[in-house]
Design a protein around this motif. Structure first.
Motif, PDB file in Angstrom:
ATOM      1  N   PHE A 115       0.825  -1.212   0.000  1.00 42.49           N
ATOM      2  CA  PHE A 115       0.000   0.000   0.000  1.00 42.49           C
ATOM      3  C   PHE A 115       0.861   1.265   0.000  1.00 42.49           C
ATOM      4  O   PHE A 115       0.451   2.309  -0.518  1.00 42.49           O
ATOM      5  CB  PHE A 115      -0.955  -0.004   1.195  1.00 42.49           C
ATOM      6  CG  PHE A 115      -2.076  -1.014   1.053  1.00 42.49           C
ATOM      7  CD1 PHE A 115      -2.616  -1.308  -0.184  1.00 42.49           C
ATOM      8  CD2 PHE A 115      -2.588  -1.668   2.165  1.00 42.49           C
ATOM      9  CE1 PHE A 115      -3.639  -2.232  -0.329  1.00 42.49           C
ATOM     10  CE2 PHE A 115      -3.615  -2.599   2.040  1.00 42.49           C
ATOM     11  CZ  PHE A 115      -4.141  -2.880   0.792  1.00 42.49           C
ATOM     12  N   THR A 116       2.041   1.204   0.590  1.00 44.35           N
ATOM     13  CA  THR A 116       2.952   2.356   0.550  1.00 44.35           C
ATOM     14  C   THR A 116       3.430   2.563  -0.884  1.00 44.35           C
ATOM     15  O   THR A 116       3.521   3.693  -1.370  1.00 44.35           O
ATOM     16  CB  THR A 116       4.174   2.107   1.473  1.00 44.35           C
ATOM     17  OG1 THR A 116       3.673   1.786   2.764  1.00 44.35           O
ATOM     18  CG2 THR A 116       5.087   3.309   1.552  1.00 44.35           C
ATOM     19  N   LEU A 117       3.697   1.453  -1.548  1.00 37.97           N
ATOM     20  CA  LEU A 117       4.178   1.499  -2.927  1.00 37.97           C
ATOM     21  C   LEU A 117       3.057   1.941  -3.889  1.00 37.97           C
ATOM     22  O   LEU A 117       3.277   2.704  -4.811  1.00 37.97           O
ATOM     23  CB  LEU A 117       4.660   0.097  -3.296  1.00 37.97           C
ATOM     24  CG  LEU A 117       5.787  -0.076  -4.283  1.00 37.97           C
ATOM     25  CD1 LEU A 117       6.989   0.757  -3.914  1.00 37.97           C
ATOM     26  CD2 LEU A 117       6.170  -1.558  -4.344  1.00 37.97           C
ATOM     27  N   PHE A 118       1.872   1.419  -3.652  1.00 41.75           N
ATOM     28  CA  PHE A 118       0.725   1.715  -4.523  1.00 41.75           C
ATOM     29  C   PHE A 118      -0.463   2.216  -3.683  1.00 41.75           C
ATOM     30  O   PHE A 118      -1.414   1.469  -3.431  1.00 41.75           O
ATOM     31  CB  PHE A 118       0.284   0.455  -5.273  1.00 41.75           C
ATOM     32  CG  PHE A 118       1.330  -0.165  -6.132  1.00 41.75           C
ATOM     33  CD1 PHE A 118       1.842   0.506  -7.244  1.00 41.75           C
ATOM     34  CD2 PHE A 118       1.815  -1.434  -5.860  1.00 41.75           C
ATOM     35  CE1 PHE A 118       2.812  -0.070  -8.052  1.00 41.75           C
ATOM     36  CE2 PHE A 118       2.783  -2.026  -6.661  1.00 41.75           C
ATOM     37  CZ  PHE A 118       3.280  -1.338  -7.751  1.00 41.75           C
ATOM     38  N   PRO A 119      -0.428   3.496  -3.262  1.00 43.00           N
ATOM     39  CA  PRO A 119      -1.503   4.032  -2.405  1.00 43.00           C
ATOM     40  C   PRO A 119      -2.879   3.871  -3.050  1.00 43.00           C
ATOM     41  O   PRO A 119      -3.883   3.727  -2.361  1.00 43.00           O
ATOM     42  CB  PRO A 119      -1.142   5.507  -2.257  1.00 43.00           C
ATOM     43  CG  PRO A 119       0.294   5.614  -2.645  1.00 43.00           C
ATOM     44  CD  PRO A 119       0.598   4.489  -3.577  1.00 43.00           C
ATOM     45  N   ARG A 120      -2.921   3.882  -4.365  1.00 42.00           N
ATOM     46  CA  ARG A 120      -4.197   3.766  -5.066  1.00 42.00           C
ATOM     47  C   ARG A 120      -4.902   2.442  -4.743  1.00 42.00           C
ATOM     48  O   ARG A 120      -6.125   2.363  -4.713  1.00 42.00           O
ATOM     49  CB  ARG A 120      -3.942   3.859  -6.566  1.00 42.00           C
ATOM     50  CG  ARG A 120      -5.145   4.327  -7.340  1.00 42.00           C
ATOM     51  CD  ARG A 120      -4.758   4.432  -8.774  1.00 42.00           C
ATOM     52  NE  ARG A 120      -4.426   5.798  -9.130  1.00 42.00           N
ATOM     53  CZ  ARG A 120      -5.175   6.522  -9.948  1.00 42.00           C
ATOM     54  NH1 ARG A 120      -6.262   6.021 -10.480  1.00 42.00           N
ATOM     55  NH2 ARG A 120      -4.833   7.730 -10.262  1.00 42.00           N
ATOM     56  N   GLU A 123      -6.937   2.589  -1.532  1.00 47.95           N
ATOM     57  CA  GLU A 123      -8.245   3.263  -1.641  1.00 47.95           C
ATOM     58  C   GLU A 123      -9.291   2.337  -2.252  1.00 47.95           C
ATOM     59  O   GLU A 123     -10.457   2.672  -2.306  1.00 47.95           O
ATOM     60  CB  GLU A 123      -8.116   4.490  -2.562  1.00 47.95           C
ATOM     61  CG  GLU A 123      -7.195   5.564  -2.043  1.00 47.95           C
ATOM     62  CD  GLU A 123      -6.715   6.487  -3.176  1.00 47.95           C
ATOM     63  OE1 GLU A 123      -7.322   6.468  -4.272  1.00 47.95           O
ATOM     64  OE2 GLU A 123      -5.728   7.191  -2.953  1.00 47.95           O
ATOM     65  N   ARG A 124      -8.847   1.196  -2.785  1.00 50.16           N
ATOM     66  CA  ARG A 124      -9.777   0.339  -3.535  1.00 50.16           C
ATOM     67  C   ARG A 124      -9.796  -1.092  -3.037  1.00 50.16           C
ATOM     68  O   ARG A 124     -10.063  -2.023  -3.806  1.00 50.16           O
ATOM     69  CB  ARG A 124      -9.369   0.343  -5.014  1.00 50.16           C
ATOM     70  CG  ARG A 124      -9.654   1.648  -5.689  1.00 50.16           C
ATOM     71  CD  ARG A 124      -9.002   1.762  -7.050  1.00 50.16           C
ATOM     72  NE  ARG A 124      -9.531   2.900  -7.778  1.00 50.16           N
ATOM     73  CZ  ARG A 124      -9.268   4.158  -7.486  1.00 50.16           C
ATOM     74  NH1 ARG A 124      -8.456   4.463  -6.489  1.00 50.16           N
ATOM     75  NH2 ARG A 124      -9.808   5.142  -8.188  1.00 50.16           N
ATOM     76  N   THR A 125      -9.554  -1.282  -1.756  1.00 53.96           N
ATOM     77  CA  THR A 125      -9.405  -2.650  -1.235  1.00 53.96           C
ATOM     78  C   THR A 125     -10.633  -3.537  -1.475  1.00 53.96           C
ATOM     79  O   THR A 125     -10.501  -4.734  -1.692  1.00 53.96           O
ATOM     80  CB  THR A 125      -9.107  -2.644   0.281  1.00 53.96           C
ATOM     81  OG1 THR A 125     -10.013  -1.753   0.895  1.00 53.96           O
ATOM     82  CG2 THR A 125      -7.681  -2.253   0.580  1.00 53.96           C
ATOM     83  N   SER A 126     -11.842  -2.948  -1.433  1.00 56.90           N
ATOM     84  CA  SER A 126     -13.022  -3.796  -1.570  1.00 56.90           C
ATOM     85  C   SER A 126     -13.559  -3.851  -3.002  1.00 56.90           C
ATOM     86  O   SER A 126     -14.538  -4.536  -3.289  1.00 56.90           O
ATOM     87  CB  SER A 126     -14.123  -3.328  -0.608  1.00 56.90           C
ATOM     88  OG  SER A 126     -14.358  -1.974  -0.847  1.00 56.90           O
ATOM     89  N   GLN A 127     -12.896  -3.130  -3.901  1.00 54.90           N
ATOM     90  CA  GLN A 127     -13.343  -3.116  -5.306  1.00 54.90           C
ATOM     91  C   GLN A 127     -12.937  -4.414  -6.015  1.00 54.90           C
ATOM     92  O   GLN A 127     -11.848  -4.952  -5.774  1.00 54.90           O
ATOM     93  CB  GLN A 127     -12.691  -1.915  -6.009  1.00 54.90           C
ATOM     94  CG  GLN A 127     -13.274  -1.608  -7.369  1.00 54.90           C
ATOM     95  CD  GLN A 127     -12.709  -0.307  -7.934  1.00 54.90           C
ATOM     96  OE1 GLN A 127     -12.450   0.645  -7.189  1.00 54.90           O
ATOM     97  NE2 GLN A 127     -12.523  -0.259  -9.232  1.00 54.90           N
ATOM     98  N   ALA A 128     -13.807  -4.908  -6.900  1.00 53.18           N
ATOM     99  CA  ALA A 128     -13.472  -6.125  -7.659  1.00 53.18           C
ATOM    100  C   ALA A 128     -12.300  -5.828  -8.586  1.00 53.18           C
ATOM    101  O   ALA A 128     -12.262  -4.786  -9.245  1.00 53.18           O
ATOM    102  CB  ALA A 128     -14.681  -6.578  -8.469  1.00 53.18           C
ATOM    103  N   ALA A 129     -11.345  -6.757  -8.626  1.00 53.64           N
ATOM    104  CA  ALA A 129     -10.141  -6.534  -9.434  1.00 53.64           C
ATOM    105  C   ALA A 129     -10.487  -6.310 -10.903  1.00 53.64           C
ATOM    106  O   ALA A 129      -9.843  -5.521 -11.586  1.00 53.64           O
ATOM    107  CB  ALA A 129      -9.187  -7.715  -9.292  1.00 53.64           C
ATOM    108  N   GLY A 130     -11.547  -6.984 -11.373  1.00 56.48           N
ATOM    109  CA  GLY A 130     -11.944  -6.870 -12.771  1.00 56.48           C
ATOM    110  C   GLY A 130     -12.448  -5.488 -13.139  1.00 56.48           C
ATOM    111  O   GLY A 130     -12.539  -5.154 -14.323  1.00 56.48           O
ATOM    112  N   SER A 131     -12.800  -4.667 -12.144  1.00 57.49           N
ATOM    113  CA  SER A 131     -13.312  -3.335 -12.443  1.00 57.49           C
ATOM    114  C   SER A 131     -12.230  -2.259 -12.307  1.00 57.49           C
ATOM    115  O   SER A 131     -12.513  -1.066 -12.442  1.00 57.49           O
ATOM    116  CB  SER A 131     -14.495  -3.002 -11.518  1.00 57.49           C
ATOM    117  OG  SER A 131     -14.037  -2.894 -10.186  1.00 57.49           O
TER     118      SER A 131
END
Ligand code: ATP
Length: 230
Positions: A115-120, A123-131
């Motif tokens: 998360f430090t490397l990719f803060p984005r 912000e999207r932990t519960s979002q489906a990877a496909g979206s």
């Protein structure tokens, strides 16, 4: 780390890589070449997803020429294919958790690093990877690989299809992964300009043969262009 000796590999009877010899250790080792040069074939062979036709492959001095692919993550090798390295129906967090099963460090510690490397991604932990967008998906694929706590990260054209701003972010993260975590990185790329910004050494492949292998500091774009056209 990786030692490659007179390596030949390809698909069934078809030979693609021709007698490649090089070693990779503690660096960002870039593999450049145009379409069909053999970059993916090389990375798949290092990940043991393709059989070695002849020659030898060693990892930390140990012969892994015939090692099965499923043993490589445990040996410290993580492979990120050009696409398809995430489970689209699972959330970002679930994807990272699955990646985090190998390695010795606590999952929470590795997650925090990703998360430090990719803060984005945080912000999207519960979002489906496909979206996720293409760039976010690529970050997740790299993040998943880092959750394996690898010694060597094999990245196959991570910049493919990404907008310039995402390529900048991704390449900064790759450089940081090398610098902060000491991970050795084999980076197959078509984007020579961006690659030269972060690579320590550069190899140019053309039709499965090595046409150039040199330290970044001793290289210009002209050398690379010339090697592409040999
Ligand atoms: P790109 O940048 O387009 O991804 P690449 O440098 O990664 O190219 P490879 O995908 O390694 O190149 O392909 C090297 C050669 O192997 C090409 O001639 C390709 O057609 C061939 N090849 C790739 N996959 C297979 C396969 N499954 N069966 C037979 N030949 C294949």
């Amino acid at each position: 780390m990786f030692e490659v000796e007179n390596l030949r590999s390809g698909y069934g009877e078809i030979g693609v890589l021709k007698e490649l010899s090089f070693a990779v250790q503690d660096e960002i080792f870039a593999v450049l070449g145009s379409n069909g040069a053999g970059k993916t074939t090389l990375l798949k062979t290092l990940a043991r997803l393709l059989p070695v036709q002849s020659g030898r492959l060693k990892l930390d001095g140990k012969d892994v020429t015939d090692a099965p692919a499923h043993t490589m993550p445990g040996a410290g090798v993580a492979y990120v294919p050009q696409e398809g390295n995430v489970f689209p129906d699972l959330s970002v967090m679930e994807n990272l958790s699955i990646g985090g099963r190998t390695g010795h460090r606590p999952k929470a510690e590795k997650l925090e690093e990703v998360f430090t490397l990719f803060p984005r991604l945080k912000e999207r932990t519960s979002q489906a990877a496909g979206s996720l967008s293409g760039g976010e998906g690529q970050m997740l694929a790299v993040g998943r690989a880092l959750m394996q706590d690898p010694k060597v990260l094999l990245l196959d054209e991570p910049s493919a299809g990404l907008s310039p701003i995402f390529v900048d972010t991704l390449f900064s993260s790759i450089a940081e992964t090398r610098k902060e975590r000491g991970v050795t990185i084999v980076l197959a790329e078509q984007n020579a300009v961006k690659t030269l910004e972060i690579a320590d050494r550069v190899m140019v492949l053309s039709l499965g043969e090595m046409h150039l292998l040199r330290n970044r500091s001793e290289l210009t774009m002209k050398d690379i262009t010339a090697a592409y056209h040999i």
